[in-house]
Design an enzyme around this catalytic site. Structure first.
Site, mmCIF file in Angstrom:
data_model
loop_
_atom_site.group_PDB
_atom_site.id
_atom_site.type_symbol
_atom_site.label_atom_id
_atom_site.label_comp_id
_atom_site.label_asym_id
_atom_site.label_seq_id
_atom_site.Cartn_x
_atom_site.Cartn_y
_atom_site.Cartn_z
ATOM 1 N N ASP A 1 0.817 -1.215 0.000
ATOM 2 C CA ASP A 1 0.000 0.000 0.000
ATOM 3 C C ASP A 1 0.849 1.262 0.000
ATOM 4 O OD1 ASP A 1 0.976 -0.404 2.588
ATOM 5 O OD2 ASP A 1 -0.974 -0.820 3.447
ATOM 6 N N ASP B 1 -7.281 -2.824 14.364
ATOM 7 C CA ASP B 1 -8.682 -3.150 14.076
ATOM 8 C C ASP B 1 -8.811 -4.363 13.147
ATOM 9 O OD1 ASP B 1 -7.732 -2.097 11.719
ATOM 10 O OD2 ASP B 1 -9.140 -0.434 11.604
ATOM 11 N N HIS C 1 -7.155 -4.787 10.251
ATOM 12 C CA HIS C 1 -6.962 -4.545 8.819
ATOM 13 C C HIS C 1 -5.659 -5.159 8.324
ATOM 14 C CE1 HIS C 1 -4.854 -0.552 9.936
ATOM 15 N NE2 HIS C 1 -3.983 -1.120 9.123
ATOM 16 N N GLU D 1 -9.596 -1.907 5.549
ATOM 17 C CA GLU D 1 -10.204 -1.644 6.848
ATOM 18 C C GLU D 1 -11.400 -2.569 7.075
ATOM 19 O OE1 GLU D 1 -8.681 0.067 8.851
ATOM 20 O OE2 GLU D 1 -8.031 2.035 8.150
HETATM 21 C C1 GLP Z 1 -0.541 0.379 8.471
HETATM 22 C C2 GLP Z 1 -0.184 -0.447 7.246
HETATM 23 C C3 GLP Z 1 -0.436 -1.922 7.491
HETATM 24 C C4 GLP Z 1 0.210 -2.342 8.780
HETATM 25 C C5 GLP Z 1 -0.421 -1.585 9.916
HETATM 26 C C6 GLP Z 1 0.122 -1.967 11.287
HETATM 27 O O1 GLP Z 1 -1.884 0.680 8.572
HETATM 28 N N1 GLP Z 1 -0.906 -0.055 6.094
HETATM 29 O O2 GLP Z 1 0.100 -2.659 6.399
HETATM 30 O O3 GLP Z 1 0.032 -3.720 8.973
HETATM 31 O O4 GLP Z 1 -0.144 -0.213 9.682
HETATM 32 O O5 GLP Z 1 1.220 -1.227 11.608
HETATM 33 P P1 GLP Z 1 2.211 -1.487 12.792
HETATM 34 O O6 GLP Z 1 3.001 -2.661 12.406
HETATM 35 O O7 GLP Z 1 3.021 -0.248 12.886
HETATM 36 O O8 GLP Z 1 1.373 -1.741 13.997
#
Ligand code: GLP
Length: 263
Positions: free
Chosen positions: A72, A141, A143, A148
């Site tokens: 993404d 959440d 995702h 989402e």
């Molecule tokens: C963002 C990314 C996700 C990732 C998520 C969790 O929203 N788009 O791909 O899994 O963050 O992030 P973290 O690993 O910092 O908790």
């Protein structure tokens, strides 16, 4: 779906680093038969990237014949913006291994026609032969990528509006200012992740515990996109004790017993 419960984040990252190294080596990628990997951003994969960089420097793994597709990108951020995912990947991984920058793909959040960019991204993955292994993280959440809760489990690469929870979670990368977090992003779909021949998800820390419980003990639901892995023929969730903290004791015992030899 496998669930590997490690003592802590470092052990989880070391395991994934070893696993990906082995998968690439066993695949024996060549120029005409590259290993196609899907990659995430966020804080969770940082330890995995550190492990892979270490292994690369030790001569254990090469990325010369690896093609990558990131999950993404924020819409509207230029690739050199300090919080763009393009910059994140360069700073935390691509810049320290022998991957050819031409073989790295990240959706372009500045494309003049974002919908067209998303279609082209799907097409590029298809043209590359599909993704062999998709590494991912998970949001608090549930995702995956930026899919989402409520995302179609058959979704493909597209533009998504981020939830207030995700913008709050990610504000830490934008000086704590939620209003600076872009409101939309380009993301591969749940269906895009499901098409990968293998999916490995890292889920560490107490704030991931509710999502992990929903994905492992609940049913398949768009309300927890991570739960789609229950339908994937080859999926592994690698977590730490904290993220496993909301699972039933019997669930933890079950997975620790059957994965005894893997950890
Ligand atoms: C963002 C990314 C996700 C990732 C998520 C969790 O929203 N788009 O791909 O899994 O963050 O992030 P973290 O690993 O910092 O908790």
């Amino acid at each position: 779906m496998r669930l590997l419960i490690h003592r802590n984040y470092e052990k989880a990252c070391a395991w994934i680093g070893d696993y990906i190294t082995k998968r690439i080596r066993d695949f024996n990628p060549q120029k005409e038969n590259p290993f196609v990997i899907g990659l995430p951003t966020g804080s969770s994969p940082l330890g995995v990237y550190r492990e892979l960089i270490k292994k690369h420097k030790n001569g254990e793994v090469s990325f010369a014949n690896v093609i990558s597709f990131n999950m993404d990108e924020y819409a509207g951020l230029p690739p050199d913006h300090p919080q763009s995912y393009a910059r994140f990947m360069k700073d935390n991984f691509f810049g320290s291994v022998d991957i050819d920058p031409k073989n790295t793909h990240i959706p372009n959040g500045l494309a003049p026609d974002l919908a067209k960019e998303c279609l082209a991204y799907e097409e590029a993955i298809r043209a590359g032969g599909g993704i062999e292994l998709f590494l991912g993280g998970v949001g608090s959440d549930g995702h995956i990528a930026f899919n989402e809760p409520g995302s179609s489990l058959a979704s493909r690469t597209r533009i998504k509006t981020l939830t207030p929870e995700t913008r709050r979670d990610n504000a830490r990368f934008f000086g704590g200012d939620e209003s600076k977090v872009p409101a939309t992003a380009l993301t591969v779909g749940v269906g895009t992740v499901m098409d990968a021949r293998e999916v490995v998800i890292i889920a560490c820390g107490r704030n991931k515990a509710p999502a992990l419980r929903a994905a492992v003990e609940g049913g398949v639901s768009h309300w927890c996109p991570l739960s789609c892995l229950q339908m994937h023929p080859k999926a592994i969730i690698v977590c730490d004790e904290d993220a496993a903290g909301a699972l039933r004791a019997s669930t933890v015992k079950y997975f620790k017993d059957i994965e005894r030899d893997a950890i």
